[in-house]
Design a protein around this motif. Structure first.
Motif, PDB file in Angstrom:
ATOM      1  N   LEU A  50       0.906  -1.218   0.061  1.00 41.91           N
ATOM      2  CA  LEU A  50      -0.058  -0.120   0.066  1.00 41.91           C
ATOM      3  C   LEU A  50       0.865   1.345   0.099  1.00 41.91           C
ATOM      4  CD1 LEU A  50      -3.125   0.615   0.064  1.00 41.91           C
ATOM      5  CD2 LEU A  50      -2.950   0.929   2.498  1.00 41.91           C
ATOM      6  N   SER A  51       1.922   1.140   0.798  1.00 42.98           N
ATOM      7  CA  SER A  51       2.934   2.523   0.869  1.00 42.98           C
ATOM      8  C   SER A  51       3.558   2.588  -0.593  1.00 42.98           C
ATOM      9  CB  SER A  51       3.785   2.302   2.039  1.00 42.98           C
ATOM     10  OG  SER A  51       3.112   1.976   3.384  1.00 42.98           O
ATOM     11  N   ALA A  52       3.976   1.425  -0.968  1.00 47.39           N
ATOM     12  CA  ALA A  52       4.680   1.467  -2.303  1.00 47.39           C
ATOM     13  C   ALA A  52       3.885   2.065  -3.459  1.00 47.39           C
ATOM     14  CB  ALA A  52       5.357   0.130  -2.532  1.00 47.39           C
ATOM     15  N   GLY A  53       2.746   1.488  -3.547  1.00 50.46           N
ATOM     16  CA  GLY A  53       1.909   2.120  -4.652  1.00 50.46           C
ATOM     17  C   GLY A  53       1.690   3.512  -4.237  1.00 50.46           C
ATOM     18  N   ALA A  54       1.286   3.950  -3.164  1.00 50.76           N
ATOM     19  CA  ALA A  54       0.946   5.368  -2.840  1.00 50.76           C
ATOM     20  C   ALA A  54       2.195   6.258  -3.488  1.00 50.76           C
ATOM     21  CB  ALA A  54       0.606   5.664  -1.266  1.00 50.76           C
ATOM     22  N   LEU A  55       3.528   5.877  -2.770  1.00 57.65           N
ATOM     23  CA  LEU A  55       4.453   6.776  -3.284  1.00 57.65           C
ATOM     24  C   LEU A  55       4.802   6.632  -4.828  1.00 57.65           C
ATOM     25  CD1 LEU A  55       6.870   5.476  -0.402  1.00 57.65           C
ATOM     26  CD2 LEU A  55       5.825   7.658  -0.614  1.00 57.65           C
ATOM     27  N   THR A  56       4.630   5.547  -5.614  1.00 63.09           N
ATOM     28  CA  THR A  56       4.653   5.493  -6.870  1.00 63.09           C
ATOM     29  C   THR A  56       3.563   6.211  -7.494  1.00 63.09           C
ATOM     30  OG1 THR A  56       5.585   3.159  -6.620  1.00 63.09           O
ATOM     31  CG2 THR A  56       4.711   3.803  -9.128  1.00 63.09           C
ATOM     32  N   LEU A  57       2.309   6.305  -7.139  1.00 67.96           N
ATOM     33  CA  LEU A  57       1.353   7.019  -7.542  1.00 67.96           C
ATOM     34  C   LEU A  57       1.494   8.540  -7.308  1.00 67.96           C
ATOM     35  CD1 LEU A  57      -1.600   7.268  -8.619  1.00 67.96           C
ATOM     36  CD2 LEU A  57      -2.214   7.264  -6.399  1.00 67.96           C
ATOM     37  N   LEU A  58       2.298   9.061  -6.247  1.00 67.71           N
ATOM     38  CA  LEU A  58       2.624  10.326  -6.145  1.00 67.71           C
ATOM     39  C   LEU A  58       3.792  10.842  -7.089  1.00 67.71           C
ATOM     40  CD1 LEU A  58       2.820  10.681  -2.210  1.00 67.71           C
ATOM     41  CD2 LEU A  58       1.043  11.743  -3.565  1.00 67.71           C
ATOM     42  N   ALA A  59       4.342   9.809  -7.458  1.00 68.33           N
ATOM     43  CA  ALA A  59       5.626   9.957  -8.331  1.00 68.33           C
ATOM     44  C   ALA A  59       4.766  10.055  -9.958  1.00 68.33           C
ATOM     45  CB  ALA A  59       6.498   8.759  -8.326  1.00 68.33           C
ATOM     46  N   ALA A  60       3.901   9.465 -10.200  1.00 65.87           N
ATOM     47  CA  ALA A  60       3.427   9.338 -11.367  1.00 65.87           C
ATOM     48  C   ALA A  60       2.693  10.974 -11.600  1.00 65.87           C
ATOM     49  CB  ALA A  60       2.299   8.366 -11.534  1.00 65.87           C
ATOM     50  N   VAL A  61       2.237  11.839 -10.706  1.00 63.12           N
ATOM     51  CA  VAL A  61       1.571  12.688 -10.759  1.00 63.12           C
ATOM     52  C   VAL A  61       2.624  13.853 -10.431  1.00 63.12           C
ATOM     53  CG1 VAL A  61      -0.577  11.832 -10.428  1.00 63.12           C
ATOM     54  CG2 VAL A  61       0.550  12.692  -8.327  1.00 63.12           C
ATOM     55  N   ASP A  62       3.816  13.583 -10.430  1.00 64.66           N
ATOM     56  CA  ASP A  62       5.059  14.540 -10.198  1.00 64.66           C
ATOM     57  C   ASP A  62       4.804  15.315  -8.849  1.00 64.66           C
ATOM     58  OD1 ASP A  62       5.999  14.043 -12.829  1.00 64.66           O
ATOM     59  OD2 ASP A  62       4.652  15.399 -13.582  1.00 64.66           O
ATOM     60  N   LEU A  63       4.474  14.534  -7.992  1.00 62.79           N
ATOM     61  CA  LEU A  63       4.429  15.466  -6.445  1.00 62.79           C
ATOM     62  C   LEU A  63       5.842  14.670  -5.813  1.00 62.79           C
ATOM     63  CD1 LEU A  63       0.719  14.897  -5.299  1.00 62.79           C
ATOM     64  CD2 LEU A  63       1.939  16.799  -6.287  1.00 62.79           C
ATOM     65  N   ILE A  64       6.404  13.759  -5.975  1.00 65.88           N
ATOM     66  CA  ILE A  64       7.679  13.261  -5.519  1.00 65.88           C
ATOM     67  C   ILE A  64       8.575  12.986  -6.649  1.00 65.88           C
ATOM     68  CG2 ILE A  64       6.657  12.748  -3.338  1.00 65.88           C
ATOM     69  CD1 ILE A  64       6.870   9.943  -3.999  1.00 65.88           C
ATOM     70  N   TRP A 269       0.468   7.542 -17.210  1.00 62.36           N
ATOM     71  CA  TRP A 269      -0.618   6.812 -17.166  1.00 62.36           C
ATOM     72  C   TRP A 269      -0.376   5.481 -16.616  1.00 62.36           C
ATOM     73  CZ3 TRP A 269      -5.380   9.071 -16.602  1.00 62.36           C
ATOM     74  CH2 TRP A 269      -5.440  10.273 -16.962  1.00 62.36           C
ATOM     75  N   ILE A 270       0.548   4.790 -17.566  1.00 64.41           N
ATOM     76  CA  ILE A 270       0.684   3.460 -17.181  1.00 64.41           C
ATOM     77  C   ILE A 270       1.297   3.216 -15.578  1.00 64.41           C
ATOM     78  CG2 ILE A 270       2.182   1.394 -17.579  1.00 64.41           C
ATOM     79  CD1 ILE A 270       2.239   2.488 -20.791  1.00 64.41           C
ATOM     80  N   LEU A 271       2.116   4.177 -15.373  1.00 62.06           N
ATOM     81  CA  LEU A 271       2.719   4.112 -13.839  1.00 62.06           C
ATOM     82  C   LEU A 271       1.681   4.485 -12.914  1.00 62.06           C
ATOM     83  CD1 LEU A 271       5.502   3.849 -12.222  1.00 62.06           C
ATOM     84  CD2 LEU A 271       5.672   6.335 -12.334  1.00 62.06           C
ATOM     85  N   GLY A 272       0.918   5.506 -13.207  1.00 64.17           N
ATOM     86  CA  GLY A 272      -0.321   5.515 -12.161  1.00 64.17           C
ATOM     87  C   GLY A 272      -1.221   4.412 -12.067  1.00 64.17           C
ATOM     88  N   LEU A 273      -1.623   3.681 -13.305  1.00 61.27           N
ATOM     89  CA  LEU A 273      -2.417   2.563 -13.152  1.00 61.27           C
ATOM     90  C   LEU A 273      -1.741   1.452 -12.296  1.00 61.27           C
ATOM     91  CD1 LEU A 273      -4.029   2.751 -16.556  1.00 61.27           C
ATOM     92  CD2 LEU A 273      -5.369   3.260 -14.349  1.00 61.27           C
ATOM     93  N   THR A 274      -0.393   1.244 -12.527  1.00 60.20           N
ATOM     94  CA  THR A 274       0.364   0.133 -12.031  1.00 60.20           C
ATOM     95  C   THR A 274       0.260   0.389 -10.328  1.00 60.20           C
ATOM     96  OG1 THR A 274       1.635  -0.076 -13.809  1.00 60.20           O
ATOM     97  CG2 THR A 274       2.736  -1.087 -11.694  1.00 60.20           C
ATOM     98  N   ALA A 275       0.559   1.765 -10.089  1.00 59.75           N
ATOM     99  CA  ALA A 275       0.500   2.191  -8.679  1.00 59.75           C
ATOM    100  C   ALA A 275      -0.800   1.838  -8.066  1.00 59.75           C
ATOM    101  CB  ALA A 275       1.052   3.522  -8.529  1.00 59.75           C
TER     102      ALA A 275
END
Length: 303
Positions: A50-64, A269-275
């Motif tokens: 859950l943490s890895a997915g959340a951090l990856t999602l934040l990266a996909a939207v350029d927040l981290i 988009w692919i990274l966000g869906l994967t996250a």
């Protein structure tokens, strides 16, 4: 002394201790302790994904800055208040999950059987135990680094360098290139296996959840396993290419492989869906922590 007599003697000794020591009488039976440890382990796995997915999602939207793999959850946790306490709890939870995987693989706790399909499932559980054992060891390594001024980028670079060093050692062996290709194919196989499970497994059969919730739990499992399998594929490709080209520098980590995927057209988009899928996998692990059917072996003998 035969194995059966040894088990009976151990059981008799345990019963004697429970009868004579008040504290031991209040200790839950071994089966209850195993079930509790398994549920804690599933919860720890849920937190990691859950943490890895959340951090990856934040990266996909350029927040981290960059995507995070399973190890990224430990790095993030180390930066929080009381980081040492949280890391120790997470590491212990992951080791509890390793113990449950051992019971599944060696003692057939899930009653998979001794036919070809059963042995294949138990081999996968054993491999999973090795993976989570390495992850748990990595979590405890962070305990020595809590409070040090290291950036997430530096941690990622160190992980990549360690993987490349291991790849260089393999390439230095006879037929090292073929060995590295084989390792990459194994990673690809694990990814493909997770994707197949997403479509074929009956996840509801392993759960004792309320009927109205089982459909949602199954959907989480299918999305989660599919995304988890997809996340392995880029890493497997990099490892195979490293073996083909005999260049250890092409080996990377799961997080860096996902980051390279983001650089492709439509990659965000692919990274966000994967996250989002990895978060679904983590959520399903919490469902398992609550409702999975845990059946500790009554008799701990190799099956």
């Amino acid at each position: 002394m035969s194995a059966r007599r040894l088990r009976h003697a151990a059981a008799g000794l345990g019963e004697t201790i429970r009868n004579r020591l008040p504290l031991a009488r209040r200790t839950p039976p071994l089966a209850s302790l195993i079930e509790g440890a398994a549920r804690v382990g599933y919860g720890a796995r849920g937190f990691v994904y859950l943490s890895a997915g959340a951090l990856t999602l934040l990266a996909a939207v350029d927040l981290i800055g960059a995507a995070a793999g399973t190890g990224g959850a430990a790095g993030w946790l180390a930066e929080q208040p009381f980081g040492r306490v949280w890391l120790a709890l997470l590491g212990l939870g992951l080791w509890a999950f390793v113990g449950w995987r051992l019971l599944q693989a060696v003692f057939d706790a899930d009653h998979e059987g001794a036919d070809l399909k059963g042995w294949a499932t138990r081999a996968g559980q054993a491999a999973s135990g090795v993976f989570y054992g390495l992850l748990a060891a990595g979590v405890f390594e962070y305990l020595d680094e809590v409070g040090e001024a290291t950036s997430q980028a530096a941690d990622r670079a160190e992980s990549i360098a360690e993987n490349q060093e291991k790849a260089a050692l393999i390439l230095g062996l006879p037929f090292g290139g073929l060995l590295l290709i084989a390792a990459g194919l194994v990673v690809l196989g694990v990814g493909a296996g997770n994707i197949v499970r997403a479509f074929r497994d009956d996840f509801e059969a392993a759960l004792a959840c309320p009927r109205a919730f089982c459909g949602t739990a199954t959907a989480l499992a299918r999305i989660g396993y599919g995304a988890r399998g997809f996340a392995y594929l880029p890493l497997g490709v990099f490892v195979v290419l490293a073996g083909l080209h005999a260049r250890s520098g092409e080996v990377t980590t799961t997080a860096a492989a996902l980051e390279a995927l983001e650089a492709q057209p439509g990659g965000s988009w692919i990274l966000g869906l994967t996250a989002a899928g990895l978060m679904a996998f983590g959520a399903f692990a919490f469902v398992e922590a609550r409702w999975r059917r845990i059946r500790p072996p009554r008799d701990l003998k190799i099956a």
